[in-house]
Design an enzyme around this catalytic site. Structure first.
Site, PDB file in Angstrom:
ATOM      1  NE  ARG A   1      -3.979  -2.131   2.139  1.00  0.00           N
ATOM      2  CZ  ARG A   1      -3.885  -3.062   3.096  1.00  0.00           C
ATOM      3  NH1 ARG A   1      -3.021  -2.913   4.074  1.00  0.00           N
ATOM      4  NH2 ARG A   1      -4.680  -4.111   3.055  1.00  0.00           N
TER       5      ARG A   1
ATOM      6  CE  LYS B   1      -2.343  12.903 -15.258  1.00  0.00           C
ATOM      7  NZ  LYS B   1      -2.854  13.150 -16.625  1.00  0.00           N
TER       8      LYS B   1
ATOM      9  CD  GLU C   1       4.498  14.526 -23.812  1.00  0.00           C
ATOM     10  OE1 GLU C   1       3.841  15.571 -23.631  1.00  0.00           O
ATOM     11  OE2 GLU C   1       3.980  13.381 -23.756  1.00  0.00           O
TER      12      GLU C   1
ATOM     13  CE  LYS D   1       3.532  16.567 -15.687  1.00  0.00           C
ATOM     14  NZ  LYS D   1       3.589  15.331 -16.467  1.00  0.00           N
TER      15      LYS D   1
ATOM     16  CD  GLU E   1      -5.886  14.861 -16.142  1.00  0.00           C
ATOM     17  OE1 GLU E   1      -4.689  14.594 -16.057  1.00  0.00           O
ATOM     18  OE2 GLU E   1      -6.630  14.426 -17.034  1.00  0.00           O
TER      19      GLU E   1
ATOM     20  NE  ARG F   1      -1.174  16.040 -13.806  1.00  0.00           N
ATOM     21  CZ  ARG F   1      -0.398  15.362 -12.993  1.00  0.00           C
ATOM     22  NH1 ARG F   1      -0.582  15.440 -11.694  1.00  0.00           N
ATOM     23  NH2 ARG F   1       0.573  14.604 -13.447  1.00  0.00           N
TER      24      ARG F   1
ATOM     25  CG  ASN G   1      -3.639  14.531 -20.754  1.00  0.00           C
ATOM     26  OD1 ASN G   1      -2.574  13.934 -20.742  1.00  0.00           O
ATOM     27  ND2 ASN G   1      -4.507  14.489 -19.762  1.00  0.00           N
TER      28      ASN G   1
ATOM     29  CG  HIS H   1      -1.103  13.384 -24.361  1.00  0.00           C
ATOM     30  ND1 HIS H   1      -0.501  14.558 -24.738  1.00  0.00           N
ATOM     31  CD2 HIS H   1      -0.172  12.701 -23.641  1.00  0.00           C
ATOM     32  CE1 HIS H   1       0.751  14.589 -24.256  1.00  0.00           C
ATOM     33  NE2 HIS H   1       0.967  13.481 -23.586  1.00  0.00           N
TER      34      HIS H   1
ATOM     35  CG  HIS I   1      -3.345   8.343 -25.062  1.00  0.00           C
ATOM     36  ND1 HIS I   1      -3.913   8.711 -23.866  1.00  0.00           N
ATOM     37  CD2 HIS I   1      -2.020   8.566 -24.913  1.00  0.00           C
ATOM     38  CE1 HIS I   1      -2.975   9.139 -23.048  1.00  0.00           C
ATOM     39  NE2 HIS I   1      -1.813   9.079 -23.660  1.00  0.00           N
TER      40      HIS I   1
ATOM     41  CG  HIS J   1       3.587   8.884 -25.056  1.00  0.00           C
ATOM     42  ND1 HIS J   1       2.213   8.835 -25.127  1.00  0.00           N
ATOM     43  CD2 HIS J   1       3.881   9.982 -24.307  1.00  0.00           C
ATOM     44  CE1 HIS J   1       1.704   9.849 -24.443  1.00  0.00           C
ATOM     45  NE2 HIS J   1       2.690  10.558 -23.941  1.00  0.00           N
TER      46      HIS J   1
END
Lengths: 372, 372
Positions: B128, B150, B192, B234, B244, B248, B252, B255, B259, B272
């Site tokens: 955890r 993330k 990016e 960032k 997010e 935030r 993306n 993206h 994606h 990517h």
């Protein structure tokens, strides 16, 4: 619509992650009990249950939730600790992604500790976190596992090794569902109720001694008190130490030995509560060996565990070197540090502490406490 | 020991989860750069890397960490987005449990975005939550994926669908490692960097236009500026919206389309950053169709992406119904709500917004922007 007037509420105070535990009869049919689940404004819901509980209650829950969510789906996983695996978890993700569930979808965990732990972990991970609500249907889940935000799956090398601290929006404990609970599951749940006595509240312990037969028989008033008081103690502890930096570890009394029995016998052979039952006796014996409690206290605890219908002796999990196998399994306990096992011991009735113990002493306790 | 005097530090301000990004040459050999990793007092460390990066840098990192941890192990996973799966994640858990790693073990992610995302998610889940440190070795990871917490793995039905927000103790960006970066990876990282221009900082965009050749050639001063400025933007965005809930999402940009290309072509076929390159052109075209920017802006962005060595046209991912397949994949985007795709669009140079768009318009953009 209002909650049934018999509903009791225990609050878990964790700042912006605070939530209520609702306890009482008739909650499964009360839309008001599920106010919190729709706080996110999400239109879609998934009820995760198992193949035993689902046929009994999933449609009723779905009917109530239909008033709050425009789409309510159901997923029934196989029943048993041996299915608390990545494979089952992935079934939840497949179901969610297969039906285009978005980040505001609410998951409802309808079942015992296994369903709750897995559904909570799925909610923690799906799209990095969606809301979820616990609807525990076993005594064990109502008094312990559904409360406090511990979620996890098992790993072949250790129980609950992969998981997250992730709080639900609410816990809804309908006491009526306990009426269909098999006796073995009732006993397993009582293990976690009894646990709160030695670690925190000897008045509760005395009360359980006086009401153990009523509890096993499913007396509603007795169960209502046991669930509420257990949740109060757990809420108090979790409110002070959400992520188990210290105090919270005492809630694992009996669990270090118990997890070793569960893993050693193969998940599902012993119920979790059965492992905790025998584990508490072993932990109490260890406390006595360490000079922290007397033999009379250990006997008193053992007697109550026995009256609850639980095993008071550990299983033999390795014929060649039983104590060695216990030690091996216990070294991967999450409380262990640098290879040193840390045990929850009783340092006086109603008070627990976490400490190490010499291997030799632990071996003696295991040898003495395990059925031949 | 002090940090190399050339080290720049950008702080991510997230209350008790705050941490520094260290940027500069020579950090992989600087024990001071790893002060934060041992803040937990844990004695044991695991370096998670891949089979490409490991042979180059893992032993050097292990040598530096040996001054802080009494045990430092290494695990090299297969290299590539197609391995960002549960199976790879489980290899990390197997390694940890197989060697009795406790809750104070620190994980070090040595590699690109795939290694960082998986190691971070493993750290979030193991017992955890254990501490972890990002040591990004690609430009893409240094300017984007290692920063902000993330973490995730992919699911066959969608990228990064299972994960957690989980912040590292520190991010250590050694600029020297970029010297061994293959040109294709350098270009992917530049995608990016370019991204931050249209969404937040047109001065940076102009600077990239003037220095794109130097960046592709690996000029140290140019890379130092690009990494630092990217991390500053960032850090600013993440500091305002860690999970997010709103702002935030602008990070993306490109993206959603990207994606879809990555998933549609099979993970690993496109890098990517390549998906983001083509995706930014598509998102800019959509912004123009929505009347938010003019054609000159789209052309300017397309030209820079092309000069960075990146594709400016999307892939055909379904010969029969290409736009339909894009839409299908984009509907499981994490920003989607109630089946409605939400796009990051440019509503004026240097400013981004998130909004829906009619399917017909999106289809036109896809048809126009995809290579036949």
């Amino acid at each position: 619509m209002a909650l049934p007037f018999t509903t009791q509420i225990v609050d878990i105070a964790l700042d912006e992650r605070s939530y209520p535990i609702l306890i009482g009869p008739g909650l499964l049919d009360s839309p008001a009990a599920f106010d919190r689940g729709s706080a996110s404004g999400g239109t879609s819901a998934l009820i995760v249950t198992n193949t035993t509980v689902g046929p009994l209650y999933a449609d009723r829950l779905a009917r109530v939730l239909a008033q709050r969510h425009s789409q309510v789906r159901q997923l029934a996983l196989p029943d048993g600790e041996q299915y608390k695996t990545w494979e089952s978890l992935n079934q939840i993700f497949d179901e969610l992604l297969g039906h285009g569930a978005d980040r505001k979808t609410t998951l409802y965990a309808l079942g015992g500790g296994v369903v709750g732990d897995m559904t909570g972990f799925a909610a923690a991970c799906y799209m990095r976190g969606v809301p979820f609500v616990q609807v525990p249907t076993t005594l064990l889940a109502q008094v312990d596992s559904s409360v406090g935000g511990k979620t996890a799956i098992n790993h072949p090398l250790g129980k609950n090794m992969v998981g997250a601290f992730y709080q639900p929006q609410a816990v809804v404990c309908d006491l009526d569902v306990l009426k269909t609970l098999p006796p073995r599951e009732m006993s397993a749940g009582l293990a976690e109720v009894i646990k709160y006595g030695p670690i925190a509240d000897m008045a509760l312990f005395e009360w359980i001694e006086a009401h153990i037969d009523a509890l096993r028989a499913g007396d509603p008033a007795a169960l209502a008190h046991a669930v509420r008081r257990s949740c109060e103690i757990k809420a108090h502890v979790v409110g002070q130490d959400e992520r188990e930096a210290g105090l919270r570890a005492i809630l694992n009394f009996g669990h270090t030995f118990g997890h070793a029995v569960e893993a050693g016998m193969g998940y599902g052979a012993w119920l979790h509560g059965e492992g905790v039952g025998a584990g508490m006796v072993m932990a109490a014996e260890l406390s006595r060996e360490l000079g922290l409690v007397d033999a009379a206290f250990v006997d008193r605890l053992r007697r109550l565990i026995e009256r609850a219908g639980l095993p008071v002796r550990g299983a033999v999990i390795d014929a060649a070197d039983n104590a060695g196998r216990y030690l091996e399994l216990m070294r991967v306990d999450k409380k262990a540090e640098g290879g040193e096992i840390r045990f929850v011991v009783i340092d006086g009735p109603g008070s627990a502490a976490v400490r190490a113990a010499p291997d030799e002493l632990v071996r003696q306790v295991i040898d003495r406490c395990c059925a031949a």
